[in-house]
Design a protein around this motif. Structure first.
Motif, PDB file in Angstrom:
ATOM      1  N   PRO A   1       0.822  -1.230   0.000  1.00 36.58           N
ATOM      2  CA  PRO A   1       0.000   0.000   0.000  1.00 36.58           C
ATOM      3  C   PRO A   1       0.851   1.274   0.000  1.00 36.58           C
ATOM      4  CG  PRO A   1       0.162  -0.818   2.221  1.00 36.58           C
ATOM      5  CD  PRO A   1       0.984  -1.762   1.357  1.00 36.58           C
ATOM      6  N   ARG A   2       1.739   1.423  -0.950  1.00 35.07           N
ATOM      7  CA  ARG A   2       2.619   2.600  -0.971  1.00 35.07           C
ATOM      8  C   ARG A   2       1.827   3.897  -1.140  1.00 35.07           C
ATOM      9  NH1 ARG A   2       7.080   2.164  -5.295  1.00 35.07           N
ATOM     10  NH2 ARG A   2       7.585   4.201  -4.352  1.00 35.07           N
ATOM     11  N   ASN A   3       0.792   3.851  -1.993  1.00 33.55           N
ATOM     12  CA  ASN A   3      -0.005   5.071  -2.184  1.00 33.55           C
ATOM     13  C   ASN A   3      -0.730   5.462  -0.903  1.00 33.55           C
ATOM     14  OD1 ASN A   3       0.743   5.383  -4.863  1.00 33.55           O
ATOM     15  ND2 ASN A   3      -0.980   4.163  -5.637  1.00 33.55           N
ATOM     16  N   LEU A   4      -1.176   4.467  -0.144  1.00 34.62           N
ATOM     17  CA  LEU A   4      -1.823   4.738   1.138  1.00 34.62           C
ATOM     18  C   LEU A   4      -0.847   5.436   2.078  1.00 34.62           C
ATOM     19  CD1 LEU A   4      -4.525   3.981   2.797  1.00 34.62           C
ATOM     20  CD2 LEU A   4      -3.091   2.221   3.822  1.00 34.62           C
ATOM     21  N   ALA A   5       0.387   4.939   2.130  1.00 33.08           N
ATOM     22  CA  ALA A   5       1.404   5.534   3.009  1.00 33.08           C
ATOM     23  C   ALA A   5       1.704   6.975   2.603  1.00 33.08           C
ATOM     24  CB  ALA A   5       2.676   4.690   2.972  1.00 33.08           C
ATOM     25  N   LYS A   6       1.771   7.236   1.297  1.00 30.70           N
ATOM     26  CA  LYS A   6       2.050   8.592   0.826  1.00 30.70           C
ATOM     27  C   LYS A   6       0.894   9.535   1.133  1.00 30.70           C
ATOM     28  CE  LYS A   6       5.071   7.248  -3.035  1.00 30.70           C
ATOM     29  NZ  LYS A   6       5.208   7.242  -4.507  1.00 30.70           N
TER      30      LYS A   6
ATOM     31  N   ARG B   1      -9.173  16.825  13.768  1.00 27.78           N
ATOM     32  CA  ARG B   1      -7.869  17.513  13.814  1.00 27.78           C
ATOM     33  C   ARG B   1      -7.085  17.265  15.097  1.00 27.78           C
ATOM     34  NH1 ARG B   1     -11.599  20.451  11.478  1.00 27.78           N
ATOM     35  NH2 ARG B   1     -12.180  21.499  13.408  1.00 27.78           N
ATOM     36  N   THR B   2      -7.407  16.170  15.834  1.00 29.32           N
ATOM     37  CA  THR B   2      -6.647  15.841  17.041  1.00 29.32           C
ATOM     38  C   THR B   2      -5.776  14.599  16.870  1.00 29.32           C
ATOM     39  OG1 THR B   2      -8.472  14.516  17.941  1.00 29.32           O
ATOM     40  CG2 THR B   2      -8.406  16.860  18.542  1.00 29.32           C
ATOM     41  N   CYS B   3      -5.973  13.854  15.775  1.00 30.27           N
ATOM     42  CA  CYS B   3      -5.213  12.626  15.540  1.00 30.27           C
ATOM     43  C   CYS B   3      -4.285  12.827  14.340  1.00 30.27           C
ATOM     44  CB  CYS B   3      -6.156  11.453  15.291  1.00 30.27           C
ATOM     45  SG  CYS B   3      -5.291   9.876  15.063  1.00 30.27           S
ATOM     46  N   ARG B   4      -3.021  12.563  14.531  1.00 25.41           N
ATOM     47  CA  ARG B   4      -2.019  12.782  13.485  1.00 25.41           C
ATOM     48  C   ARG B   4      -1.379  11.459  13.088  1.00 25.41           C
ATOM     49  NH1 ARG B   4       3.153  16.883  14.168  1.00 25.41           N
ATOM     50  NH2 ARG B   4       4.121  16.569  12.134  1.00 25.41           N
ATOM     51  N   CYS B   5      -1.394  11.151  11.817  1.00 29.27           N
ATOM     52  CA  CYS B   5      -0.694   9.969  11.306  1.00 29.27           C
ATOM     53  C   CYS B   5       0.765  10.355  11.073  1.00 29.27           C
ATOM     54  CB  CYS B   5      -1.329   9.473  10.008  1.00 29.27           C
ATOM     55  SG  CYS B   5      -0.473   8.033   9.298  1.00 29.27           S
ATOM     56  N   ARG B   6       1.645   9.860  11.929  1.00 30.81           N
ATOM     57  CA  ARG B   6       3.058  10.222  11.831  1.00 30.81           C
ATOM     58  C   ARG B   6       3.750   9.494  10.683  1.00 30.81           C
ATOM     59  NH1 ARG B   6       4.687  12.716  16.649  1.00 30.81           N
ATOM     60  NH2 ARG B   6       6.841  12.159  16.234  1.00 30.81           N
ATOM     61  N   GLY B   7       3.165   8.381  10.269  1.00 28.13           N
ATOM     62  CA  GLY B   7       3.757   7.641   9.160  1.00 28.13           C
ATOM     63  C   GLY B   7       3.198   6.240   9.091  1.00 28.13           C
ATOM     64  N   ILE B   8       3.385   5.590   7.950  1.00 27.60           N
ATOM     65  CA  ILE B   8       2.952   4.202   7.748  1.00 27.60           C
ATOM     66  C   ILE B   8       4.152   3.406   7.257  1.00 27.60           C
ATOM     67  CG2 ILE B   8       1.469   2.668   6.410  1.00 27.60           C
ATOM     68  CD1 ILE B   8      -0.641   4.853   6.366  1.00 27.60           C
ATOM     69  N   GLU B   9       4.492   2.375   8.009  1.00 30.11           N
ATOM     70  CA  GLU B   9       5.645   1.528   7.677  1.00 30.11           C
ATOM     71  C   GLU B   9       5.166   0.253   7.000  1.00 30.11           C
ATOM     72  OE1 GLU B   9       8.908  -1.044  10.176  1.00 30.11           O
ATOM     73  OE2 GLU B   9       8.524   1.018  10.840  1.00 30.11           O
ATOM     74  N   ILE B  10       5.850  -0.134   5.931  1.00 29.35           N
ATOM     75  CA  ILE B  10       5.469  -1.315   5.156  1.00 29.35           C
ATOM     76  C   ILE B  10       6.629  -2.308   5.177  1.00 29.35           C
ATOM     77  CG2 ILE B  10       4.677  -2.158   2.915  1.00 29.35           C
ATOM     78  CD1 ILE B  10       3.815   0.738   2.303  1.00 29.35           C
TER      79      ILE B  10
ATOM     80  N   ASP C   1     -11.280   8.024   7.478  1.00 24.83           N
ATOM     81  CA  ASP C   1     -12.185   6.891   7.260  1.00 24.83           C
ATOM     82  C   ASP C   1     -11.681   6.001   6.128  1.00 24.83           C
ATOM     83  OD1 ASP C   1     -13.931   7.589   9.300  1.00 24.83           O
ATOM     84  OD2 ASP C   1     -15.176   8.824   7.989  1.00 24.83           O
ATOM     85  N   SER C   2     -10.898   6.606   5.210  1.00 24.82           N
ATOM     86  CA  SER C   2     -10.377   5.846   4.066  1.00 24.82           C
ATOM     87  C   SER C   2      -9.299   4.854   4.474  1.00 24.82           C
ATOM     88  CB  SER C   2      -9.828   6.810   3.009  1.00 24.82           C
ATOM     89  OG  SER C   2     -10.826   7.701   2.576  1.00 24.82           O
ATOM     90  N   LEU C   3      -8.814   4.942   5.707  1.00 26.22           N
ATOM     91  CA  LEU C   3      -7.791   3.989   6.175  1.00 26.22           C
ATOM     92  C   LEU C   3      -8.376   2.595   6.373  1.00 26.22           C
ATOM     93  CD1 LEU C   3      -5.909   6.225   8.777  1.00 26.22           C
ATOM     94  CD2 LEU C   3      -4.888   5.184   6.743  1.00 26.22           C
ATOM     95  N   GLY C   4      -9.683   2.517   6.548  1.00 23.61           N
ATOM     96  CA  GLY C   4     -10.306   1.202   6.741  1.00 23.61           C
ATOM     97  C   GLY C   4     -10.237   0.672   8.158  1.00 23.61           C
ATOM     98  N   ILE C   5      -9.838   1.523   9.115  1.00 17.26           N
ATOM     99  CA  ILE C   5      -9.807   1.108  10.526  1.00 17.26           C
ATOM    100  C   ILE C   5     -11.190   1.376  11.099  1.00 17.26           C
ATOM    101  CG2 ILE C   5      -8.729   1.493  12.766  1.00 17.26           C
ATOM    102  CD1 ILE C   5      -6.243   2.470  11.326  1.00 17.26           C
ATOM    103  N   GLU C   6     -11.906   0.322  11.434  1.00 11.40           N
ATOM    104  CA  GLU C   6     -13.307   0.471  11.810  1.00 11.40           C
ATOM    105  C   GLU C   6     -13.497   0.706  13.313  1.00 11.40           C
ATOM    106  OE1 GLU C   6     -15.284  -2.968  10.364  1.00 11.40           O
ATOM    107  OE2 GLU C   6     -15.074  -2.418   8.245  1.00 11.40           O
ATOM    108  N   THR C   7     -12.597   0.170  14.141  1.00 11.97           N
ATOM    109  CA  THR C   7     -12.764   0.322  15.591  1.00 11.97           C
ATOM    110  C   THR C   7     -11.458   0.081  16.291  1.00 11.97           C
ATOM    111  OG1 THR C   7     -13.998  -0.468  17.538  1.00 11.97           O
ATOM    112  CG2 THR C   7     -13.398  -2.102  15.891  1.00 11.97           C
ATOM    113  N   LEU C   8     -11.328   0.657  17.478  1.00  6.27           N
ATOM    114  CA  LEU C   8     -10.214   0.356  18.368  1.00  6.27           C
ATOM    115  C   LEU C   8     -10.712  -0.333  19.638  1.00  6.27           C
ATOM    116  CD1 LEU C   8      -8.145   3.685  18.123  1.00  6.27           C
ATOM    117  CD2 LEU C   8      -7.744   1.537  16.924  1.00  6.27           C
ATOM    118  N   GLU C   9     -12.001  -0.625  19.689  1.00  5.63           N
ATOM    119  CA  GLU C   9     -12.584  -1.285  20.854  1.00  5.63           C
ATOM    120  C   GLU C   9     -12.007  -2.690  20.981  1.00  5.63           C
ATOM    121  OE1 GLU C   9     -14.586  -0.093  23.152  1.00  5.63           O
ATOM    122  OE2 GLU C   9     -14.528   1.876  22.192  1.00  5.63           O
ATOM    123  N   GLY C  10     -11.699  -3.061  22.213  1.00  6.28           N
ATOM    124  CA  GLY C  10     -11.185  -4.393  22.485  1.00  6.28           C
ATOM    125  C   GLY C  10      -9.683  -4.503  22.380  1.00  6.28           C
TER     126      GLY C  10
END
Length: 299
Positions: free
Chosen positions: A156-161, A178-187, A289-298
């Motif tokens: 997912p290089r385009n996702l990381a960019k 505007r409170t959550c910052r994606c510092r980077g995505i490692e593949i 929302d485009s990241l596809g992470i639906e929940t952090l519960e559990g």
């Protein structure tokens, strides 16, 4: 979170084996923190407990099937201790297909800075004359962070960019806009797995392990800048700032250092000077929302 140490709890540990030979390890330890105001067992549990299906330290075939965190005792003048218990069992089928593995979430903290105007006792930070400092008082800070790891059948290089160094443009999961910052995505490098098919030959698949790192602030991700300069607004016109004499009368001497400005952009040359700050949006936003992470519960 001011974590001090983990302390083994032998009395809470046990080992057993059932009639089929499956091994069960119950591991227990105490986790001590320096501030008892942190009465949040669920957050401590997310930080200190082993991940679901992670291996036991000395029995790699025993996988974690459950964990629990609860208040144990107070410690010293301000400390607090939590008891964490985890159960590992060998009667757990590992995932045959790495693409079926659930995501792994790890919680932690990361370094940051912030501007402060009051100390911990809510006393205004002023100079000896009782005035505010012209240079903002900036201190080190520690903010909550987490990583989210999962497997994908493609790179997912385009996702990381797209999401590197971006903030959420709207409310996302448990976080305000505007409170959550994606510092980077490692593949990871491309990996290979052989999937049982029940036929003579197993199926070969490729996959990549992806880890996103996120940092959370209580307020929005903005840059706070002190209003100062060598020019000011007068009648809607930008003009040079000329220094007054000791009686406050104007001179022909231009400012040789940045002068504090007020909210209207006028120079603060006489009387009490109040530092004015402006918050600027300098970090690009994205639809998390485009990241596809639906929940952090559990997790």
């Amino acid at each position: 979170m001011p974590h001090l140490r983990n302390i083994p709890d032998p009395a809470g540990c046990s080992f057993s084996r059932d009639d089929k030979g499956h091994r069960t390890h119950v591991v227990s330890w105490l986790s001590e923190y320096s501030d008892r105001a942190i009465d949040t067992p669920h957050i401590v549990g997310r930080e200190q407990s082993p991940q679901n299906r992670s291996s036991h330290a000395s029995d790699v075939k025993a996988l974690c099937v459950s964990s629990n965190c609860a208040f144990s005792s107070l410690s010293g003048r301000r400390g607090i201790v939590f008891k964490i218990t985890a159960t590992f069992n060998t009667d757990v089928e590992p995932f045959a297909n790495p693409l079926d593995e659930p995501p792994v979430v790890r919680w932690g903290y990361t370094a940051d800075t912030k501007i402060v105007e009051h100390d911990v006792n809510n006393v205004a930070i002023l100079n000896k004359a009782g005035d505010k400092f012209e240079t903002p008082v900036e201190v080190e800070d520690v903010i909550e962070s987490f990583t989210y790891t999962f497997n994908l059948p493609y790179n997912p290089r385009n996702l990381a960019k797209t999401f590197r160094n971006k903030i959420n443009d709207s409310d996302w999961l448990d976080f305000f806009a505007r409170t959550c910052r994606c510092r980077g995505i490692e593949i990871s490098e491309r990996q290979t797995a052989m999937i049982p098919t029940g036929e003579a030959d197993d199926k070969k698949i490729y996959y990549w392990t992806v880890t996103g790192e996120f940092a959370i602030r209580d307020d929005e991700w903005k840059v706070r800048i002190l209003e100062q300069g060598y020019r000011e607004l007068k009648g809607g016109v930008l003009v040079d700032i000329f220094m007054p004499d000791e009686d406050g009368n104007p001179t022909e001497e231009r400012a040789s250092f940045p002068i504090l400005l007020d909210n209207a952009g006028a120079a603060q040359l006489v009387g009490p000077k109040v530092p004015v700050y402006t918050d600027w949006d300098v970090i690009e936003q994205a639809d998390f929302d485009s990241l596809g992470i639906e929940t952090l519960e559990g997790f």
